[in-house]
Design an enzyme around this catalytic site. Sequence first.
Site, short mmCIF file in Angstrom:
data_model
loop_
_atom_site.label_atom_id
_atom_site.label_comp_id
_atom_site.label_asym_id
_atom_site.label_seq_id
_atom_site.Cartn_x
_atom_site.Cartn_y
_atom_site.Cartn_z
N ASP A 72 -9.46 57.59 -24.63
CA ASP A 72 -9.34 56.14 -24.83
C ASP A 72 -9.76 55.80 -26.26
OD1 ASP A 72 -9.58 53.17 -24.15
OD2 ASP A 72 -9.12 54.03 -22.19
N SER A 117 -5.25 49.63 -16.36
CA SER A 117 -6.29 50.39 -17.07
C SER A 117 -7.62 50.32 -16.33
CB SER A 117 -6.50 49.83 -18.48
OG SER A 117 -5.62 50.39 -19.40
N HIS A 152 -12.16 49.10 -25.23
CA HIS A 152 -11.44 49.43 -24.00
C HIS A 152 -12.03 50.65 -23.30
CE1 HIS A 152 -7.87 50.94 -21.71
NE2 HIS A 152 -7.64 49.65 -21.54
#
Length: 599
Positions: free
Chosen positions: A143, A400, A180
């Site tokens: 990520d 996600s 994220h």
Amino acid sequence: MIRNFWIVRGLALLALIGNLAWAGKCSLDVPDGTKNNAEIDVLITTKQGSNAAALRLKHRSQTSLWQELPNLGIIYVRSTKLKICKVAADVDIDVVSPNRTVRMQSDFGMVGAGVPSSPYASNSPLQTNVSTTGTPVTVAVLDSGVFEHPDLRTSTGASRVLVGPSFIASQAAGGDGYGHGTHVAGIIAGDGTKSATEAGSINQLHGVAPAVRVASVKVLDANGAGTDLSVLQGIDWVIGNRSTHNIRVMNLSVGRPVWESYSTDPLGRAVETAWRNGIVVVVSAGNWGRLNGKMGGYGTITSPGNHPAVITVGALRHRDTSARMDERLASFSSRGPSIVDGVMKPDVVAVGNKVASLLSPNSTLALSPSAMRVPRGYYCTASTCGTTPSTDYLYLSGTSMAAPMVAGTAALMILNDAALRPAWTAAGQTFVPDTIKARIMKTATKPSAFPASFTAPDSTGVMRTVYQNVRSMGAGYLDIGAALKSRDTLKPGVRAASPQVRVRKGGGVYVVHPGSVYPNNVLWGDNVLRGDNVLWGDNVLWGDNVLWGDNVLWGDNVLWGDNVLWGDNVLWGDNVLWGDNVLWGDNVLWGDQVLKGDQ
């Protein structure tokens, strides 16, 4: 514009699949008009068993850059179009693909739908993990990096974040410039320390498996974007270091459009290699479910979630109650089957709308005006905390956020069942991912338990009708407790690859085994799971009459007709695919318009 993009690309793929540009070996979306002497970056996928050293000796002079990913059989090359065409003709090369852009599959969390403080209560017996001897179980998070948040530490204060490499040239390995990856890591492994120790604490915001370690592998930049190459490099690193760091699970909350078959897509090849090396690969399904036009959101699964081997996860919206059955499918969640290969995806769904998890300070997401921080009053008394925004927790929405729910569950299963963590040299190690996938899918709450459809507004106020069926929910809603309790095992050699849909000549659709992945034995065979409750009994899923006899899956007016993929009546009607007691029963990813979470 976005809708037209998917429809036009889908028609192009259907018309041109098997007739790829550039002498048949260079993938479909290499830019037209590229001059023969202009250098471009490409990914060369070699045939299994080919000799990389011999290829390098033969073709290195044709390139200005030659970088091998040894665990994947993929080579990153920079050269001219003319020279690459000559290289592609080599019999040891399967396909040449461009180095495409990938992005995270999430959106800023929006108001409207709450989520539970955790997938289960803090005093639940599911919190009592069986410790493994030696190296702790590690989940690799590919990520934007992971900030070493207080919720990602041990009881003694030691970090549970293993800082792996960065494959983003402009960013160091540590930290999380976008925010994220930290959010994803918190869903997997956050222990809720900050929320639990806040004065007046009333709620502990912890993840699914708060005892595991997280390996941060940076493949996305501070804007949430990366390339095929950065993801491939990350997967290659995970495979090469799996035994050193005991990496049993890999989470990929990233994706991009499907441009070719999973069998030739470099990302597909890479996740399959990881799977074959004993790593459970969990991938987000994509956030294209609101493409309502003729496609109806179907056929929008992204790569590498289109690969039959991996566990592909769609998103549910939570209704902020303790009841499981009032959850509903998030309108943005991508639906199957996948374009080109027709793989039945997603495999399962989990909560992915307005999920509260860890905030990375000073990251792009944390500083954005559109970001929604969790109110401190959500986890401590109003008299103590008021309603000021938290500096530790953030809401995000997207598939996600759903994928790490499943990745954390897989890690918990490994922690709680010694049979799922054999030595890395053990012969049965490569079949562990299939066992975990089969247990998760078998124990999921089937789509038939939910209303066939519902109509509700999204966060922009647009009323949307969402269909809940195997095309949108797969095997159903993740049940963490049931998955942990399951001790079903696969017969030797049986794999849990997702099935594929095929169009019958003259009309109709039927289901086949994904033989290109596992040509011999797959889950959909005779009495596949051992134990008291066999999946389908003696009358197996794919007998002589296929799935439903001569009329096959959807009758004559099928897959690409005027009534969209399968018309208004959901895929298999009220009884869904296999009934109740069996396996199955965003910031727009590549566009300018922002997809918001559901209300």
